[in-house]
Write a protein that holds these residues in place. Sequence first.
Motif, PDB file in Angstrom:
ATOM      1  N   LYS A 481      13.784  36.305   4.807  1.00  0.00           N
ATOM      2  CA  LYS A 481      12.972  37.425   4.495  1.00  0.00           C
ATOM      3  C   LYS A 481      13.208  37.746   2.951  1.00  0.00           C
ATOM      4  CE  LYS A 481      17.091  40.361   5.007  1.00  0.00           C
ATOM      5  NZ  LYS A 481      17.508  41.473   5.790  1.00  0.00           N
ATOM      6  N   GLU A 482      13.811  37.046   2.024  1.00  0.00           N
ATOM      7  CA  GLU A 482      14.121  37.012   0.605  1.00  0.00           C
ATOM      8  C   GLU A 482      13.375  35.871  -0.136  1.00  0.00           C
ATOM      9  OE1 GLU A 482      18.075  37.877  -0.480  1.00  0.00           O
ATOM     10  OE2 GLU A 482      18.388  39.354   0.823  1.00  0.00           O
ATOM     11  N   GLY A 483      12.685  35.213   0.865  1.00  0.00           N
ATOM     12  CA  GLY A 483      11.918  34.041   0.062  1.00  0.00           C
ATOM     13  C   GLY A 483      10.575  34.652  -0.748  1.00  0.00           C
ATOM     14  N   GLN A 484      10.249  33.813  -1.522  1.00  0.00           N
ATOM     15  CA  GLN A 484       9.217  34.170  -2.733  1.00  0.00           C
ATOM     16  C   GLN A 484       8.236  33.198  -2.594  1.00  0.00           C
ATOM     17  OE1 GLN A 484       9.499  36.856  -5.078  1.00  0.00           O
ATOM     18  NE2 GLN A 484      11.200  37.259  -4.008  1.00  0.00           N
ATOM     19  N   ILE A 485       6.763  33.241  -1.845  1.00  0.00           N
ATOM     20  CA  ILE A 485       5.846  32.653  -1.789  1.00  0.00           C
ATOM     21  C   ILE A 485       4.806  32.715  -2.504  1.00  0.00           C
ATOM     22  CG2 ILE A 485       4.215  31.713   0.007  1.00  0.00           C
ATOM     23  CD1 ILE A 485       6.464  32.687   2.262  1.00  0.00           C
ATOM     24  N   TYR A 486       4.209  31.633  -3.335  1.00  0.00           N
ATOM     25  CA  TYR A 486       3.112  31.757  -4.053  1.00  0.00           C
ATOM     26  C   TYR A 486       1.884  30.925  -3.311  1.00  0.00           C
ATOM     27  CZ  TYR A 486       5.699  33.372  -8.014  1.00  0.00           C
ATOM     28  OH  TYR A 486       6.341  34.299  -8.947  1.00  0.00           O
ATOM     29  N   LEU A 487       0.831  31.719  -2.980  1.00  0.00           N
ATOM     30  CA  LEU A 487      -0.115  31.252  -2.279  1.00  0.00           C
ATOM     31  C   LEU A 487      -1.082  30.532  -2.969  1.00  0.00           C
ATOM     32  CD1 LEU A 487      -1.214  34.027   0.199  1.00  0.00           C
ATOM     33  CD2 LEU A 487       0.567  32.293   0.757  1.00  0.00           C
ATOM     34  N   ALA A 488      -1.454  29.217  -2.865  1.00  0.00           N
ATOM     35  CA  ALA A 488      -2.196  28.570  -3.705  1.00  0.00           C
ATOM     36  C   ALA A 488      -3.240  27.366  -2.872  1.00  0.00           C
ATOM     37  CB  ALA A 488      -1.434  27.828  -4.542  1.00  0.00           C
ATOM     38  N   SER A 489      -4.159  27.111  -3.902  1.00  0.00           N
ATOM     39  CA  SER A 489      -4.946  26.029  -2.932  1.00  0.00           C
ATOM     40  C   SER A 489      -4.076  24.686  -3.001  1.00  0.00           C
ATOM     41  CB  SER A 489      -5.967  25.597  -4.031  1.00  0.00           C
ATOM     42  OG  SER A 489      -5.823  24.870  -5.094  1.00  0.00           O
ATOM     43  N   PRO A 490      -4.541  23.557  -2.539  1.00  0.00           N
ATOM     44  CA  PRO A 490      -3.734  22.370  -2.348  1.00  0.00           C
ATOM     45  C   PRO A 490      -3.694  21.688  -3.586  1.00  0.00           C
ATOM     46  CG  PRO A 490      -5.274  22.438  -0.264  1.00  0.00           C
ATOM     47  CD  PRO A 490      -5.720  23.636  -1.190  1.00  0.00           C
ATOM     48  N   TYR A 491      -4.694  21.853  -4.545  1.00  0.00           N
ATOM     49  CA  TYR A 491      -4.579  21.376  -6.066  1.00  0.00           C
ATOM     50  C   TYR A 491      -3.453  21.859  -6.658  1.00  0.00           C
ATOM     51  CZ  TYR A 491      -9.549  19.176  -5.973  1.00  0.00           C
ATOM     52  OH  TYR A 491     -10.646  18.514  -5.804  1.00  0.00           O
ATOM     53  N   THR A 492      -3.720  23.294  -6.712  1.00  0.00           N
ATOM     54  CA  THR A 492      -2.296  23.919  -7.395  1.00  0.00           C
ATOM     55  C   THR A 492      -1.250  23.671  -6.890  1.00  0.00           C
ATOM     56  OG1 THR A 492      -4.049  25.661  -7.909  1.00  0.00           O
ATOM     57  CG2 THR A 492      -1.778  26.235  -8.147  1.00  0.00           C
ATOM     58  N   ALA A 493      -0.798  23.490  -5.347  1.00  0.00           N
ATOM     59  CA  ALA A 493       0.354  23.218  -4.723  1.00  0.00           C
ATOM     60  C   ALA A 493       0.869  21.736  -5.236  1.00  0.00           C
ATOM     61  CB  ALA A 493       0.207  23.214  -3.177  1.00  0.00           C
ATOM     62  N   ALA A 494      -0.163  20.818  -5.127  1.00  0.00           N
ATOM     63  CA  ALA A 494       0.315  19.428  -5.597  1.00  0.00           C
ATOM     64  C   ALA A 494       0.768  19.531  -7.191  1.00  0.00           C
ATOM     65  CB  ALA A 494      -1.048  18.604  -5.301  1.00  0.00           C
ATOM     66  N   ALA A 495       0.054  20.220  -8.076  1.00  0.00           N
ATOM     67  CA  ALA A 495       0.175  19.887  -9.509  1.00  0.00           C
ATOM     68  C   ALA A 495       1.613  20.811  -9.466  1.00  0.00           C
ATOM     69  CB  ALA A 495      -0.797  20.927 -10.291  1.00  0.00           C
ATOM     70  N   SER A 496       1.935  21.736  -8.823  1.00  0.00           N
ATOM     71  CA  SER A 496       3.295  22.488  -8.913  1.00  0.00           C
ATOM     72  C   SER A 496       4.343  21.568  -8.344  1.00  0.00           C
ATOM     73  CB  SER A 496       3.103  23.743  -8.136  1.00  0.00           C
ATOM     74  OG  SER A 496       2.201  24.749  -8.396  1.00  0.00           O
ATOM     75  N   ALA A 497       4.112  20.894  -7.463  1.00  0.00           N
ATOM     76  CA  ALA A 497       5.317  19.972  -7.029  1.00  0.00           C
ATOM     77  C   ALA A 497       5.434  18.953  -8.140  1.00  0.00           C
ATOM     78  CB  ALA A 497       4.602  19.118  -5.785  1.00  0.00           C
TER      79      ALA A 497
END
Length: 510
Positions: A481-497
């Motif tokens: 319940k205290e997790g922080q989720i940033y919704l993003a496209s697969p492009y942005t998710a992969a770049a963030s990884a």
Amino acid sequence: MASPTIVPASSSFIANKKDLGLSAFSSSSSSFSIPKCRKSISKKIVSVMAPQQSERKTTTTGSVKTAMTMTEKILARASEKPQLSPGENVWVNVDILMTHDICGPGSIGIFKREFGENAKVWDHEKIVIIPDHYIFTADERSNRNVDILRDFCLEQNIKYFYDIKDISNFKVNPDYKGVCHVALAQEGHCRPGEVLLGTDSHTCTAGAFGQFATGIGNTDAGFVLGAGKLLLKVPPTLRFVMDGEMPDYLLAKDLILQIIGEISVAGATYKSMEFVGTTVESLSMEERMTLCNMVVEAGGKNGVVPADSTTFKYLEDKTSVPYEPVYSDEQARFLSEYRFDISKLEPLVAKPHSPDNRALARECKDVKIDRVYIGSCTGGKTEDFMAAAKVFLASGKKVKVPTFLVPATQKVWMDVYSLPVPGSSGKTCSQIFEEAGCDTPASPSCGACLGGPKDTYARMNEPMVCVSTTNRNFPGRMGHKEGQIYLASPYTAAASALTGYVTDPREFLQ
């Protein structure tokens, strides 16, 4: 009463109050003609809501005497009415009812309570039952839910039950599919002009096929199981006109995040969201599914994209059931109209804890993350993994944080391991993911999107910051319940990884 003009979130989006009439993307007044694609863009209008002021005009030909939207036409046909208007309550005949392991047992219980223990369903070939949520877990209650579905399907001779008996190895279960919304499309249950109801809020995904698709509760589903129809109120329609060439660094996830950020999570409450324009016409079916998937995050009753050659080609080898598409009339009344020049859009994220908490990805570059999750009905399709692989391939680097991959269906899983990624000299997504240091693609299911039992793969069991291709980032989604989720496209998710921070994918794609 006119609605106020929306103020864009970014200064690069300039509202233009001209050309507030209907767009040119409607078909002619004929109910079943296929619209021609528009090849040129006459204006560049971005983020403008234009309330339709004129009254409906009566058509002079055809069976439709009053101009109607796509959604109104579909519900009129399904209720055997010559015409409908927003706000009317009608009994609608259902073409497909879908339920899954979370809501199926409850719906079955209501059906038996109201229709009788020995009652038969209205049509055993129009009910689709898909276990997909809490599958790969040792939780006995979750396992029992699938047992209840199996017993009911055997009792009722349900034709389309995608069973799973051995959770230790999904590949030995030939009937098992995975995420219901993606499986519905892949198995040919989504057809233009039809009514598809499901006990899941993201049933709206199927609107990508030019049909009316919406989520319902267990009580309604129990009634549909026995009667094959449901009382529905006809929603008014919001039209979203998206023009402009899609930049190489954008995906449909960015488009829907822009829209939700524009109108808010309540901006389309019990309204239909119709998507048209040259940008929409250029999208693949999977990308259109992403677009429609998240209309419920804006409160929408349903989302819908006009069927065209892309739709028909996708369906060629998936269904033999005849279907008849419909299109909005040129003079149909839309509650509001929004226009976007997509060529000006930048990669976006939705910051915690709401899908409308929109921000440019580059504005969040100082946000340190703990993990990345690529999967779900929104972001776990074949093209979503292809997009992520494209970023990893372009970078040539390894991920900085744990990166979890959950294919939506068994077919997607096979694609990840077999289809070559363009420009990779024949490498598959799985090979590229392995070279980048990602976790091995998991068994296909909804995975950790909803949270699930504590042994669910990639579930957040402690406070973490995650960039995710899922559709909701409320407290408690994906687990903690205290997790922080940033919704993003697969492009942005992969770049963030690759960086360990929320990252604009243009860092690797340009």
